[in-house]
Design a protein around this motif. Structure first.
Motif, short mmCIF file in Angstrom:
data_model
loop_
_atom_site.label_atom_id
_atom_site.label_comp_id
_atom_site.label_asym_id
_atom_site.label_seq_id
_atom_site.Cartn_x
_atom_site.Cartn_y
_atom_site.Cartn_z
N ASN A 34 7.58 -1.82 3.97
CA ASN A 34 6.48 -1.39 3.11
C ASN A 34 6.72 -1.84 1.67
OD1 ASN A 34 4.95 -0.22 5.06
ND2 ASN A 34 5.67 1.85 4.68
N PRO A 35 5.64 -1.95 0.88
CA PRO A 35 5.82 -2.35 -0.52
C PRO A 35 6.69 -1.35 -1.28
CG PRO A 35 3.50 -2.31 0.06
CD PRO A 35 4.23 -1.80 1.22
N THR A 83 4.09 -1.04 -7.03
CA THR A 83 2.63 -1.04 -6.93
C THR A 83 2.12 -2.47 -6.81
OG1 THR A 83 2.56 -1.05 -9.32
CG2 THR A 83 2.25 1.06 -8.24
N ARG A 84 0.92 -2.58 -6.24
CA ARG A 84 0.38 -3.93 -6.01
C ARG A 84 -0.04 -4.57 -7.33
NH1 ARG A 84 -5.51 -3.44 -6.00
NH2 ARG A 84 -5.94 -1.22 -6.02
N GLU A 114 -1.78 -5.78 3.41
CA GLU A 114 -1.53 -6.80 2.39
C GLU A 114 -0.10 -6.69 1.89
OE1 GLU A 114 -2.91 -9.40 0.91
OE2 GLU A 114 -4.51 -9.30 2.39
N LEU A 163 -2.55 -5.88 -9.77
CA LEU A 163 -3.98 -5.60 -9.93
C LEU A 163 -4.70 -6.89 -10.30
CD1 LEU A 163 -4.02 -2.28 -11.93
CD2 LEU A 163 -4.28 -2.60 -9.50
N THR A 205 3.59 -6.05 1.72
CA THR A 205 4.25 -5.70 2.98
C THR A 205 4.83 -6.95 3.60
OG1 THR A 205 2.47 -4.11 3.24
CG2 THR A 205 3.93 -4.39 5.09
#
Lengths: 263, 283
Positions: free
Chosen positions: A26-27, A30-31, A263, A33, A159
């Motif tokens: 899992n990441p 944070t993704r 993603e 933006l 991910t």
């Protein structure tokens, strides 16, 4: 009621069942933006600051305290509204030491020594002081820079999925005898190829998807790697993101499983 | 209260002739003062930027919600999915039999084992994956009963921690030995949704709970059988909230409170699964 179906001898061959493991990391951060989303959040944040109530300085920095003195050094009071003067840039609207025409900007005393331009003055003696400035680590790791696809510490905001090379790149697939449950087959297979140093979490014993072929059924077991590492003997493997996965897998196959991937 | 016409007056009797118009009976009082043009701004809904009470939403990226939508939701659905599962009908009100005329218009009996009808438990699909809908905080303070000014600090404390304005709560009954009197303010409550909720949740799970030494996890017995889990924090634990920790001299008295996690899960087991995956330990 149990229904027993009898197959004709011409179609007597039962399909072989296999269990495919979708092992993901899992990441961790944070993704990233998109620019538009970032601008939207910035706009809303600035609006929020503009509409905020006046900072209750009288509550947090009581008059006559040391904190009050430090606060006054950092925050100069706004221009006084002198009724005898004309102001070219509009008359100041002062309430509680704030010009209400503008948003309130407050400089708070820092816990570390600060230079004129706002950067930290690093004191060599107290490096692991708790009051030091917090600098976040880089979002790009060493594995990203060296393009090491087999490292678990790459693409922290996405991910990662495990693929192995057995006559071409594929997700780890294990043949099942009909006795062992599917998730056990996947677990044993994973430990066989990757060693027991892997700590993983099986989301469910139920498969999340299946693909039916002419003489075989492939079930998909979903799990996450929590710690440890995948260390196989004489087996090539990669940890890749969803986008990169489409380059390694068969196009039709990828289309069938792409909705399972994050993603 | 301005009624259009008052029939108690006798002025109409003094006039010559009578009206042929049917009298209008205004049973709903009209508060004309509320229709003043000066109050027009207050009629604008609060999510409109022209309103006085407008508060911008989405002020920053919500990472808890992001984690739920991208990672948790699909995992929870897979975990809670059961093959061939059917809706479990909750026990409902029981109507009387029709064998006696005396039973004809009786009110239906209570459901077996419960006071009110229970909701059905539907199988988990992509439509009803459990999610955290709100966090409700309830602070009851005995000290506020004796000294009413104490209730100001309770509300200040909750407002500091949660970034939302708490409502006062009042005693509903008279219990003299406890000094409980009807209508007396006795604490405050607040319901957190969306950003405030996720911000509070991440503060709680990352900064507060790990530092409470006596905290062993939320009790597994907690829950109202409808997917809402409650636990409490002591006054000693409150000082770990960063808003309070850095200004401890401003808060001479701290108050413990109850936190209720309201989820859309139908059973407590599902709610516990959701909350533990959001980082809350259970004991």
């Amino acid at each position: 009621m149990v229904v027993i179906k009898r197959f004709n001898s011409t179609v007597s061959k039962l399909p072989t069942i296999s269990s495919t493991l979708i092992l993901s990391r899992n990441p961790i951060i944070t993704r990233e933006l998109p620019a538009f989303e970032q601008q939207y959040y910035n706009y809303q944040n600035e609006l929020w600051k503009r509409l905020m109530w006046t900072f209750p300085k009288w509550y947090y920095y009581r008059d006559g305290t040391l904190g009050d003195q430090r606060f006054k050094e950092l925050n100069k009071p706004p221009v006084f509204n002198n009724p005898k003067l004309e102001y070219t840039e509009g008359r100041p609207d002062i309430k509680q030491l704030r010009d209400r025409r503008f948003k309130q900007v407050i400089n708070l005393p820092k816990s570390y020594k600060q230079a004129e331009d706002g950067s930290e003055i690093v004191d060599e003696e107290i490096q692991d002081n708790l009051s030091r400035k917090i600098n976040p680590n880089s979002r790009i790791t060493k594995a990203d820079e060296s393009k090491d696809l087999s490292s678990l510490e790459r693409q922290l905001s996405k991910t990662l999925y495990l693929i192995i090379n057995e006559n071409g790149w594929k997700l780890p697939t294990f043949k099942s005898d009909t006795q062992t449950p599917l998730h056990k087959v996947a677990e044993e297979g994973l430990f066989n190829i990757g060693g027991e140093e892997i700590n993983y979490f099986n989301v469910s014993s139920k498969p999340c998807h299946h693909i039916k072929g002419s003489d075989q059924i492939e079930f998909f077991i979903k799990s996450h790697i929590l710690s440890g590492s995948f260390k196989p003997k004489n087996l090539k493997f990669l940890w890749v993101t969803k986008d990169e996965l489409s380059e390694y897998l068969n196009e039709d196959y990828y289309k069938q499983i792409k909705h399972l991937l994050n993603e | 209260m301005n009624r259009i016409r008052l029939f108690s007056t006798t002025t109409s009797l003094c006039r010559a002739g009578y009206s042929t118009v049917e009298p209008v009976h205004h049973l709903v009082p009209i508060r004309k003062s509320a229709l003043k043009p000066g109050y027009k701004e207050l009629l604008i809904p609060k999510d409109d930027i022209r309103s006085v009470g407008y508060k911008p939403k989405n002020i920053q990226h919500d990472r808890v919600n992001d984690y739920y939508e991208n990672q948790l939701k699909s995992d929870l659905m897979l975990r809670l999915y059961e093959h061939d599962s059917e809706t479990v009908i909750g026990s409902k009100l029981r109507p009387w039999e029709t064998d006696s005329p005396y039973k004809l218009y009786r009110r239906a009996r209570k459901p077996k084992g419960f006071y009110r009808p229970q909701k059905d438990i539907k199988p988990v699909t992509f439509k009803n994956v459990p999610e955290l809908t709100s966090i409700s905080i309830n602070l009851y303070s005995k000290e506020a009963l004796e000294e009413s000014w104490v209730n100001i600090s309770t509300r200040l404390q909750i407002a500091q921690i949660t970034n939302a304005k708490p409502k006062r709560i009042y005693n509903k009954s008279n219990v003299l030995p406890w000094k409980v009197r009807q209508g007396k303010p006795c604490g405050c409550k607040v319901e957190l949704v969306e950003e405030d909720m996720t911000q509070f949740l991440s503060t709680l799970t990352e900064l507060v709970l790990p530092r409470i030494r006596t905290f062993k996890g939320i009790s597994k017995k907690s829950g109202d059988k409808n997917g809402n889990i409650t636990f409490g924090l002591n006054p000693d634990d409150i000082k770990f909230f960063p808003e309070i920790e850095n200004f401890q001299d401003l808060y001479p008295n701290l108050f413990g409170f109850h936190i209720t996690f309201k989820t859309s899960a139908r059973t407590d087991d599902q709610a516990r699964l959701l909350l533990s995956s959001l980082g809350l330990p259970f004991n």
